[in-house]
Design a protein around this motif. Structure first.
Motif, PDB file in Angstrom:
ATOM      1  N   LYS A 136       0.838  -1.199   0.000  1.00 22.39           N
ATOM      2  CA  LYS A 136       0.000   0.000   0.000  1.00 22.39           C
ATOM      3  C   LYS A 136       0.874   1.251   0.000  1.00 22.39           C
ATOM      4  O   LYS A 136       1.152   1.825   1.065  1.00 22.39           O
ATOM      5  CB  LYS A 136      -0.914   0.012   1.234  1.00 22.39           C
ATOM      6  CG  LYS A 136      -1.936  -1.119   1.264  1.00 22.39           C
ATOM      7  CD  LYS A 136      -2.813  -1.004   2.520  1.00 22.39           C
ATOM      8  CE  LYS A 136      -3.859  -2.099   2.573  1.00 22.39           C
ATOM      9  NZ  LYS A 136      -4.681  -2.002   3.812  1.00 22.39           N
ATOM     10  N   PRO A 137       1.353   1.659  -1.154  1.00 21.38           N
ATOM     11  CA  PRO A 137       2.176   2.880  -1.200  1.00 21.38           C
ATOM     12  C   PRO A 137       1.416   4.071  -0.609  1.00 21.38           C
ATOM     13  O   PRO A 137       0.191   4.184  -0.745  1.00 21.38           O
ATOM     14  CB  PRO A 137       2.443   3.071  -2.697  1.00 21.38           C
ATOM     15  CG  PRO A 137       2.239   1.714  -3.296  1.00 21.38           C
ATOM     16  CD  PRO A 137       1.152   1.063  -2.491  1.00 21.38           C
ATOM     17  N   LEU A 138       2.145   4.940   0.038  1.00 19.37           N
ATOM     18  CA  LEU A 138       1.550   6.108   0.684  1.00 19.37           C
ATOM     19  C   LEU A 138       2.075   7.388   0.056  1.00 19.37           C
ATOM     20  O   LEU A 138       3.209   7.439  -0.425  1.00 19.37           O
ATOM     21  CB  LEU A 138       1.883   6.124   2.180  1.00 19.37           C
ATOM     22  CG  LEU A 138       1.524   4.896   3.005  1.00 19.37           C
ATOM     23  CD1 LEU A 138       2.038   5.068   4.430  1.00 19.37           C
ATOM     24  CD2 LEU A 138       0.011   4.679   3.003  1.00 19.37           C
ATOM     25  N   LYS A 139       1.231   8.402   0.079  1.00 14.99           N
ATOM     26  CA  LYS A 139       1.646   9.744  -0.306  1.00 14.99           C
ATOM     27  C   LYS A 139       0.958  10.688   0.668  1.00 14.99           C
ATOM     28  O   LYS A 139      -0.254  10.894   0.587  1.00 14.99           O
ATOM     29  CB  LYS A 139       1.260  10.062  -1.746  1.00 14.99           C
ATOM     30  CG  LYS A 139       2.199  11.048  -2.409  1.00 14.99           C
ATOM     31  CD  LYS A 139       1.985  11.054  -3.911  1.00 14.99           C
ATOM     32  CE  LYS A 139       3.090  11.802  -4.641  1.00 14.99           C
ATOM     33  NZ  LYS A 139       4.399  11.175  -4.511  1.00 14.99           N
ATOM     34  N   LEU A 140       1.751  11.237   1.602  1.00 17.72           N
ATOM     35  CA  LEU A 140       1.199  12.000   2.705  1.00 17.72           C
ATOM     36  C   LEU A 140       1.583  13.462   2.604  1.00 17.72           C
ATOM     37  O   LEU A 140       2.768  13.795   2.434  1.00 17.72           O
ATOM     38  CB  LEU A 140       1.713  11.444   4.040  1.00 17.72           C
ATOM     39  CG  LEU A 140       1.433   9.962   4.326  1.00 17.72           C
ATOM     40  CD1 LEU A 140       2.189   9.524   5.568  1.00 17.72           C
ATOM     41  CD2 LEU A 140      -0.054   9.727   4.488  1.00 17.72           C
ATOM     42  N   SER A 141       0.596  14.336   2.719  1.00 19.12           N
ATOM     43  CA  SER A 141       0.885  15.762   2.858  1.00 19.12           C
ATOM     44  C   SER A 141       1.334  16.018   4.288  1.00 19.12           C
ATOM     45  O   SER A 141       1.258  15.139   5.160  1.00 19.12           O
ATOM     46  CB  SER A 141      -0.363  16.586   2.546  1.00 19.12           C
ATOM     47  OG  SER A 141      -1.344  16.375   3.553  1.00 19.12           O
ATOM     48  N   LEU A 142       1.796  17.233   4.555  1.00 23.88           N
ATOM     49  CA  LEU A 142       2.210  17.566   5.915  1.00 23.88           C
ATOM     50  C   LEU A 142       1.020  17.468   6.868  1.00 23.88           C
ATOM     51  O   LEU A 142       1.147  16.983   8.001  1.00 23.88           O
ATOM     52  CB  LEU A 142       2.824  18.963   5.961  1.00 23.88           C
ATOM     53  CG  LEU A 142       3.374  19.417   7.323  1.00 23.88           C
ATOM     54  CD1 LEU A 142       4.402  18.429   7.862  1.00 23.88           C
ATOM     55  CD2 LEU A 142       3.978  20.810   7.209  1.00 23.88           C
ATOM     56  N   ALA A 143      -0.148  17.894   6.418  1.00 22.95           N
ATOM     57  CA  ALA A 143      -1.347  17.779   7.249  1.00 22.95           C
ATOM     58  C   ALA A 143      -1.685  16.319   7.523  1.00 22.95           C
ATOM     59  O   ALA A 143      -2.085  15.958   8.645  1.00 22.95           O
ATOM     60  CB  ALA A 143      -2.527  18.479   6.566  1.00 22.95           C
ATOM     61  N   ASP A 144      -1.514  15.462   6.505  1.00 22.94           N
ATOM     62  CA  ASP A 144      -1.760  14.025   6.697  1.00 22.94           C
ATOM     63  C   ASP A 144      -0.801  13.459   7.739  1.00 22.94           C
ATOM     64  O   ASP A 144      -1.212  12.682   8.615  1.00 22.94           O
ATOM     65  CB  ASP A 144      -1.572  13.267   5.384  1.00 22.94           C
ATOM     66  CG  ASP A 144      -2.590  13.641   4.326  1.00 22.94           C
ATOM     67  OD1 ASP A 144      -3.707  14.060   4.704  1.00 22.94           O
ATOM     68  OD2 ASP A 144      -2.266  13.527   3.134  1.00 22.94           O
ATOM     69  N   LEU A 145       0.459  13.838   7.622  1.00 25.43           N
ATOM     70  CA  LEU A 145       1.468  13.329   8.551  1.00 25.43           C
ATOM     71  C   LEU A 145       1.160  13.776   9.979  1.00 25.43           C
ATOM     72  O   LEU A 145       1.234  12.981  10.930  1.00 25.43           O
ATOM     73  CB  LEU A 145       2.852  13.817   8.122  1.00 25.43           C
ATOM     74  CG  LEU A 145       4.043  13.245   8.902  1.00 25.43           C
ATOM     75  CD1 LEU A 145       4.187  11.750   8.645  1.00 25.43           C
ATOM     76  CD2 LEU A 145       5.336  13.972   8.512  1.00 25.43           C
ATOM     77  N   ARG A 146       0.784  15.045  10.132  1.00 25.34           N
ATOM     78  CA  ARG A 146       0.494  15.572  11.465  1.00 25.34           C
ATOM     79  C   ARG A 146      -0.788  14.969  12.058  1.00 25.34           C
ATOM     80  O   ARG A 146      -0.968  14.978  13.283  1.00 25.34           O
ATOM     81  CB  ARG A 146       0.363  17.092  11.407  1.00 25.34           C
ATOM     82  CG  ARG A 146       1.696  17.822  11.247  1.00 25.34           C
ATOM     83  CD  ARG A 146       1.505  19.320  11.216  1.00 25.34           C
ATOM     84  NE  ARG A 146       2.778  20.020  11.372  1.00 25.34           N
ATOM     85  CZ  ARG A 146       3.347  20.318  12.526  1.00 25.34           C
ATOM     86  NH1 ARG A 146       2.740  19.976  13.662  1.00 25.34           N
ATOM     87  NH2 ARG A 146       4.489  20.944  12.597  1.00 25.34           N
ATOM     88  N   ALA A 147      -1.657  14.454  11.210  1.00 22.48           N
ATOM     89  CA  ALA A 147      -2.907  13.873  11.697  1.00 22.48           C
ATOM     90  C   ALA A 147      -2.719  12.465  12.249  1.00 22.48           C
ATOM     91  O   ALA A 147      -3.603  11.940  12.932  1.00 22.48           O
ATOM     92  CB  ALA A 147      -3.951  13.860  10.574  1.00 22.48           C
ATOM     93  N   LEU A 148      -1.572  11.848  11.981  1.00 24.00           N
ATOM     94  CA  LEU A 148      -1.321  10.492  12.467  1.00 24.00           C
ATOM     95  C   LEU A 148      -0.959  10.532  13.947  1.00 24.00           C
ATOM     96  O   LEU A 148      -0.509  11.553  14.473  1.00 24.00           O
ATOM     97  CB  LEU A 148      -0.179   9.864  11.657  1.00 24.00           C
ATOM     98  CG  LEU A 148      -0.427   9.658  10.163  1.00 24.00           C
ATOM     99  CD1 LEU A 148       0.830   9.131   9.485  1.00 24.00           C
ATOM    100  CD2 LEU A 148      -1.595   8.704   9.943  1.00 24.00           C
ATOM    101  N   PRO A 149      -1.144   9.411  14.664  1.00 22.62           N
ATOM    102  CA  PRO A 149      -0.738   9.356  16.074  1.00 22.62           C
ATOM    103  C   PRO A 149       0.738   9.742  16.219  1.00 22.62           C
ATOM    104  O   PRO A 149       1.590   9.278  15.453  1.00 22.62           O
ATOM    105  CB  PRO A 149      -0.975   7.897  16.451  1.00 22.62           C
ATOM    106  CG  PRO A 149      -2.059   7.436  15.514  1.00 22.62           C
ATOM    107  CD  PRO A 149      -1.796   8.170  14.227  1.00 22.62           C
TER     108      PRO A 149
END
Length: 502
Positions: free
Chosen positions: A246-259
């Protein structure tokens, strides 16, 4: 042109080539400031380091520290100007044999080809420098056109003896003015940054005992770049790919939303000398790397994680290490605020217990691969594991201090990566005897400890003080003095002080 008559022409052409080269270099840096052009010394710094033997680079780093990058940039500028001077000499000799109108522009075109078709591709920015944008070859073309115009001025016939003195002075002042303005532009553009790098690095702003948490403004900064990348948070994404389902592509907002997780960590540069200041402690917040990679469903053949950064920096870590190190982060905050640009905004790898070279800044991608993909500094011969060595240093008093006879406060820090510190000792007689120092509990198992002791010398005189530490496993600090290359410096921090009655 005879075999002897070409020499004066060559020297004249070299002089005009150097003058035109100074103008080109000055305009190149201005174009870097206003048009985003990558200056050639900056572009070539990587290839130069790549061909430099690791032990030579290690010696320069140990000897010059922050000045090393300044010396490299200055040396590349000098080499560039000399090269353009040689091009001018070739033009002068050729124009004496073959009469050609605007021949200097022809040789300027040769210089343009050398830069755009040879040097820029070598530096990794593609043919004609197009990886940096479609205007790159055009800007370089304009710079070399100006070079050619100035060079052509050197072909003018000397004025006759009866020429107007005012005109003679005016024409004579033109090259002086070009040279002075060019040097002035370079001085204004480069010298302030060079001065700060050598005499006022961030860690130099601290005096006395180090605080448990290093102020962000004083957190040490080491970079391979002459000019670090500036990453736009809005357009940035972190990609996770390679051997994953499952390749990922995360924006900064996506990254900050993770635990998230926050770790108090002491970082140290592998080029830090014993007792040096390239060591700082901060609170880093981010996503556990093991959790992030688990989201991508790694395949069995993805045994290594390969990191790529915006500045071309590369590093890799085995998945076995990542799975066993929950403190390993993709960090985006330092001390509760977004990472400063110099520390890798928008995200960097944080690997406690290892030297800073293992933690790429300005992170762009993580790919799982089936082999160690190497690292930027490892390619120069530096240690692949880069595990922090046990070290201790004096913060107070400073080397060479003159202190008043009586109770003297000794203090400093000791650090052993993730192994912790079990004992700190100091010697006031050059290492013949040792006394235990007190130290505060660390902020976390990943940080330095602050140690202190009160010592009352028996008399005036000169004293040699040393300090050493023992890690949490009972292993004593290595007493043998070694340089930082290739595994990090070792030895006891030693200072000289003088005790006087007043």
């Amino acid at each position: 042109m005879t075999n002897t008559s070409w020499r004066p022409a060559a020297w004249r052409g070299f002089g005009w080539g150097v003058l035109a080269g100074l103008a080109l270099v000055a305009l190149m840096y201005l174009a870097g400031t206003f048009l985003g052009l990558r200056p050639l010394p900056q572009a070539l710094s990587g290839p130069v380091l790549a061909i430099m033997p690791g032990f030579v680079f290690g010696f320069l780093i140990d000897t010059l520290q922050h000045a090393g990058k300044v010396v490299e940039e200055f040396g590349l500028i000098v080499a560039m100007v000399v090269g353009l001077g040689v091009l001018g000499a070739a033009w002068a000799v050729a124009s004496g044999r073959w009469r050609l109108a605007q021949s200097a522009l022809v040789f300027a075109g040769i210089g343009w080809l050398v830069v755009t078709a040879l040097l820029l591709p070598i530096s990794g920015v593609g043919f004609l420098g197009l990886n940096d944008g479609p205007t790159t070859p055009l800007v370089w073309g304009l710079l070399f056109a100006i070079y050619g115009v100035i060079l052509q001025m050197g072909s003018a016939s000397p004025l006759p003896d009866q020429a107007d003195p005012g005109r003679r002075r005016t024409l004579g002042a033109v090259p002086l003015a070009i040279g002075a303005v060019s040097l002035g532009v370079l001085a204004l553009r480069l010298v302030p940054d060079w001065y700060r790098a050598i005499f006022n690095p961030p860690e130099a702003g601290l005096s006395g005992l180090s605080p448990e948490l290093t102020p962000v403004a004083n957190f040490y900064v080491v970079s391979k770049n002459f000019s670090d990348p500036v990453v736009d948070a809005q357009g940035w994404t972190l990609s996770v790919g390679g051997a994953v389902d499952k390749p990922l592509k995360l924006s900064l907002a996506d990254l900050r939303a993770l635990p998230s997780s926050t770790e108090y960590v002491t970082m140290e540069c592998i080029s830090n000398n014993v007792g040096g200041g390239l060591m700082s402690t901060g609170g880093f917040t981010g996503v556990r790397l093991s959790d992030l990679l688990a989201m991508a469903n790694p395949r069995a053949n993805g045994t290594w994680a390969a990191f790529k950064a915006r500045d071309g920096y590369a590093e890799s870590l085995p998945m076995s290490l990542i799975r066993g190190a929950p403190e390993l982060l993709v960090a985006y905050d330092l001390d509760g605020a977004p990472l400063p640009e110099a520390h890798g905004f928008p995200a960097r790898i944080l690997l406690p217990g290892h030297y800073g070279m293992k933690g790429p800044k300005w992170l762009d991608s993580i790919d799982l691969v089936d082999h160690e993909s190497g690292g930027y500094w490892e390619a120069q011969g530096w240690d692949h594991n880069a595990v922090v060595k046990t070290t201790a240093r004096f913060d107070v008093p400073r080397d060479g201090a003159i202190v008043k006879l009586g109770a003297i406060s000794l203090s400093g820090v000791a650090f052993s990566g993730t192994r912790g510190i079990s004992k700190v000792e100091y010697s006031t007689d050059g290492g013949r005897s040792w006394l235990a120092a007190d130290f505060k509990p660390p902020l976390s198992p990943l940080t330095w400890v602050l140690w202190s002791a009160a010592w009352t010398p028996g008399s005036e005189g000169a004293y040699q003080l040393r300090v050493r530490a023992t890690d949490g496993g009972g292993v004593a600090q290595d007493a043998k003095a070694t340089a930082s290359y290739p595994t990090g410096a070792s030895g006891y921090h030693t200072i000289q002080i003088n005790v006087a009655k007043s």
